[in-house]
Design a protein around this motif. Structure first.
Motif, mmCIF file in Angstrom:
data_model
loop_
_atom_site.group_PDB
_atom_site.id
_atom_site.type_symbol
_atom_site.label_atom_id
_atom_site.label_comp_id
_atom_site.label_asym_id
_atom_site.label_seq_id
_atom_site.Cartn_x
_atom_site.Cartn_y
_atom_site.Cartn_z
ATOM 1 N N THR A 136 0.830 -1.213 0.000
ATOM 2 C CA THR A 136 0.000 0.000 0.000
ATOM 3 C C THR A 136 0.859 1.256 0.000
ATOM 4 O O THR A 136 0.595 2.206 -0.746
ATOM 5 N N CYS A 137 1.882 1.289 0.820
ATOM 6 C CA CYS A 137 2.755 2.466 0.894
ATOM 7 C C CYS A 137 3.427 2.735 -0.440
ATOM 8 O O CYS A 137 3.494 3.885 -0.897
ATOM 9 N N SER A 138 3.908 1.695 -1.089
ATOM 10 C CA SER A 138 4.583 1.874 -2.370
ATOM 11 C C SER A 138 3.628 2.391 -3.440
ATOM 12 O O SER A 138 3.979 3.241 -4.261
ATOM 13 N N THR A 155 2.831 6.166 -3.192
ATOM 14 C CA THR A 155 3.903 7.030 -3.703
ATOM 15 C C THR A 155 3.742 7.304 -5.193
ATOM 16 O O THR A 155 3.969 8.427 -5.656
ATOM 17 N N SER A 214 10.037 0.390 -0.794
ATOM 18 C CA SER A 214 9.582 -0.883 -0.226
ATOM 19 C C SER A 214 10.675 -1.623 0.531
ATOM 20 O O SER A 214 10.389 -2.326 1.510
ATOM 21 N N TYR A 228 10.379 2.657 3.938
ATOM 22 C CA TYR A 228 9.194 2.242 4.701
ATOM 23 C C TYR A 228 9.531 1.259 5.829
ATOM 24 O O TYR A 228 9.088 1.451 6.971
ATOM 25 N N ILE A 279 2.197 4.279 7.307
ATOM 26 C CA ILE A 279 1.889 3.958 5.912
ATOM 27 C C ILE A 279 1.497 5.208 5.125
ATOM 28 O O ILE A 279 2.110 5.537 4.110
ATOM 29 N N HIS A 280 0.483 5.923 5.603
ATOM 30 C CA HIS A 280 -0.080 6.997 4.794
ATOM 31 C C HIS A 280 0.784 8.253 4.809
ATOM 32 O O HIS A 280 1.019 8.861 3.754
ATOM 33 N N GLY A 304 4.003 7.276 2.802
ATOM 34 C CA GLY A 304 3.733 7.178 1.373
ATOM 35 C C GLY A 304 3.377 8.518 0.754
ATOM 36 O O GLY A 304 3.859 8.877 -0.328
ATOM 37 N N HIS A 332 -3.318 11.207 1.614
ATOM 38 C CA HIS A 332 -2.503 10.327 2.453
ATOM 39 C C HIS A 332 -1.495 11.097 3.307
ATOM 40 O O HIS A 332 -1.317 10.764 4.483
#
Length: 588
Positions: free
Chosen positions: A237-239, A242, A263, A267, A307-308, A311, A464
């Protein structure tokens, strides 16, 4: 001879009486046995006579030269005998005798023999532990949540493709799919080890390539590989976040390079600070750890910060280094955003993300046994999304005098991002307020990026990045002081989290502000360094010729809609002068 009566006379007489009685009983038994034998002999003679009569009458006897014939003959004779009451009584007596013999053997003979010979040594009964029962339940719950979070990739793909131009669609699809594949390998090799193994306060140092891992992760009672799969879906999700702000002008090789950095390193390392077993932010405020005077640690239940924020802020760095798409004219310069090519799939993608969030937030309990906590998180997630969508719609209406779909979709996503951190510790009323504020922030954030001339095609940075920061801070305001921590068997409310608006003072808010500032600044600085390094390779941005041709055809050799003739619209058309040649750009 006269028998004298004395002390033994009565006993002698009784003995004689007993002997005579015994003789009488024996005589009766013998007579009955002789009578039974005589009756049995009579029956046998009768059967033989009947058989002879059957022969004389012309009835053909059953063949007995084969096994089946003998068996049929036996069954026939048995049926004939059972028609006689005497034979039935004899059969019942025989069966009863055998039953009594079996009971006596089981109750008397076998225990006696076992006592004499010796009983076998039996293994001790296994001790049933609570983990043996709870582990499968929590593991299945975590796997279900992982599947839901992974399904969000379909939502991200559709959302980004819908908000982009048609000439960028194949590139969006390719990047989202390949980022997922790349993230899985990296998180298996190094990412999970950096993030969730023991090491020091900054980075983990074990379990590379998942080697030497235990059966379950920590005290969660969740199978190790199930926990890995859940966290891989988060990392993916993080990747994907971006890439959202960098659509339409990023080279595919450049995407592979920066995705490897996000990734595999940025992160997981920042995540270790917050979610690692010995991260310095999670242990902040305790004695002999980071900033002990704060008195409490940094909290992020499901990833508003980890995460948000990470990202979204890395996406901001990428958009800054890349610059805007060719032909993008900002409002300050008399232009406006380039139009999305398909709001239908964008809206559907947003709803898929909403559905996946029920794995994102409730799944972060890692415990199906925390019934109240899981239900509260799910309800708070729903209410925040609803409030965020309505808030963004109403806040955006005065700007355009239209009920804007893109604001509404990004609004409920903003509510979901905002509630991700505090969802376990707030009540439904607080979640509505948090989501509503998040919906307003996303509209204002889009305007801010437009004023700063930063090109973010889908609003990834406001949704995000900005709302991730707000959600992290919101815990310090809205934590009710009723809830502590989830657990593998039941919640532990011995140390509840209490925010400023519920009488908890500034302690939690201070910890959240410090943690959010460290995460945000670290993500931005590391993201800028990563994007600058990739840019030096000449692969971060596609060439000017490739962008003019269309990144789909230039990078991937095929348009997303080859059967349609795509025409530029007047509203999205702009001009670009280069070396005396006038070129036109639109939503092609």
């Amino acid at each position: 001879m006269k028998v004298s009566k004395g002390r033994f006379s009565g006993r002698s007489s009784r003995r004689c009486g007993s002997a005579s009685n015994f003789g009488l009983v024996s005589s009766k038994i013998l007579k009955r046995s002789i009578a039974n034998c005589a009756g049995l002999l009579t029956k046998v003679r009768s059967v033989a006579t009947n058989s002879q009569q059957n022969v004389n009458s012309g009835l053909e006897p059953l063949p007995t030269h084969t096994r089946s014939g003998r068996r049929l003959d036996n069954w026939r004779r048995l049926g004939q005998r059972l028609q006689d009451p005497e034979w039935r009584r004899y059969g019942y007596l025989l069966l009863f005798s055998k039953f009594v013999a079996i009971v006596v053997l089981a109750l008397v003979a076998i225990p006696i023999v076992a006592h004499i010979v010796g009983s076998p040594v039996l293994a001790a009964d296994p001790v049933i532990k609570a983990n043996d029962i709870v582990n499968p339940i929590n593991t299945l719950w975590t796997l279900l949540a992982a599947f839901l979070v992974f399904g969000m990739q379909a939502g991200f793909t559709m959302l980004e493709a819908g908000f982009s131009r048609s000439r960028e669609t194949v590139n969006v699809l390719m990047e989202c799919i390949v980022d997922t594949c790349l993230c899985g390998i990296l998180f298996y090799a190094i990412g999970f080890a950096f993030m969730f193994s023991t090491g020091n306060g900054f980075i983990g140092g074990n379990w590379f390539f998942l080697q030497g891992a235990p059966a379950t992760y920590g005290s969660t009672g969740v199978a190790f590989l199930a926990y890995w799969l859940f966290q891989f879906a988060f990392a993916d999700t993080c990747s994907t976040i971006t890439s959202g702000a960098m659509l339409g002008r990023t080279g595919f090789v450049g995407d592979l390079l920066y995705s490897t950095g996000v990734s595999g390193f940025i992160y997981p390392i920042i995540g270790h600070w917050v979610w690692g077993p010995d991260g310095f932010l999670v242990s902040m405020g305790s004695e002999n750890n980071f900033l002990p005077f704060v008195g409490t640690g940094f909290r992020d239940f499901a990833g508003s910060a980890v995460i948000h924020t990470v990202g979204g802020i890395i996406a901001l760095a990428g958009a800054i280094v890349l610059g805007p798409r060719l032909g993008r004219v900002f409002k300050r310069d008399g232009g406006g955003p380039m139009l999305p090519h398909d709001l239908t799939i964008a809206a559907i993608g947003g709803l898929i993300l909403w559905f996946g969030w029920y794995g994102f937030n409730p799944g972060s309990t890692l415990s199906a046994m925390d019934f109240q906590g899981t239900a509260r998180v799910a309800a708070n997630t729903t209410l925040a999304a609803c409030a965020g969508g309505l808030s963004a719609m109403f806040v955006g209406f005065p700007k355009t005098k239209k009920w804007d779909l893109s604001y509404t979709v990004n609004g409920f996503l903003a509510g979901l991002v905002s509630i991700t951190c505090p969802c376990y510790w707030v009540n439904p009323t607080g979640s509505i307020l948090i989501g509503a504020i998040g919906g307003a922030i996303v509209v204002w954030g889009i305007d801010l990026l437009e004023w700063l001339r930063i090109d973010d095609p889908i609003g990834a940075v406001p949704v995000h990045g900005f709302c991730g920061i707000w959600g992290t801070l919101a815990l310090g305001f809205f934590a009710t002081g009723e809830f502590g921590a989830t657990g593998p068997f039941a919640p532990d409310n011995s140390a509840p989290v209490q925010g400023l608006l519920y009488g908890g003072g500034m302690q939690v808010l201070t910890a959240q502000f410090i943690g959010s500032a460290i995460v945000t600044l670290s993500a931005f600085s590391l993201g800028m360094a990563l994007m600058a390094a990739v840019n030096l390779t000449g692969t971060l941005r596609v060439s000017q010729e490739g962008e003019l041709e269309g990144i789909d055809v230039h990078e991937h050799g095929i348009p997303a809609y080859p059967e349609y003739v795509i025409q530029p619209t007047a509203a999205a058309q702009s001009s670009y002068e280069s070396e005396g040649t006038k070129r036109k750009f639109g939503t092609e």
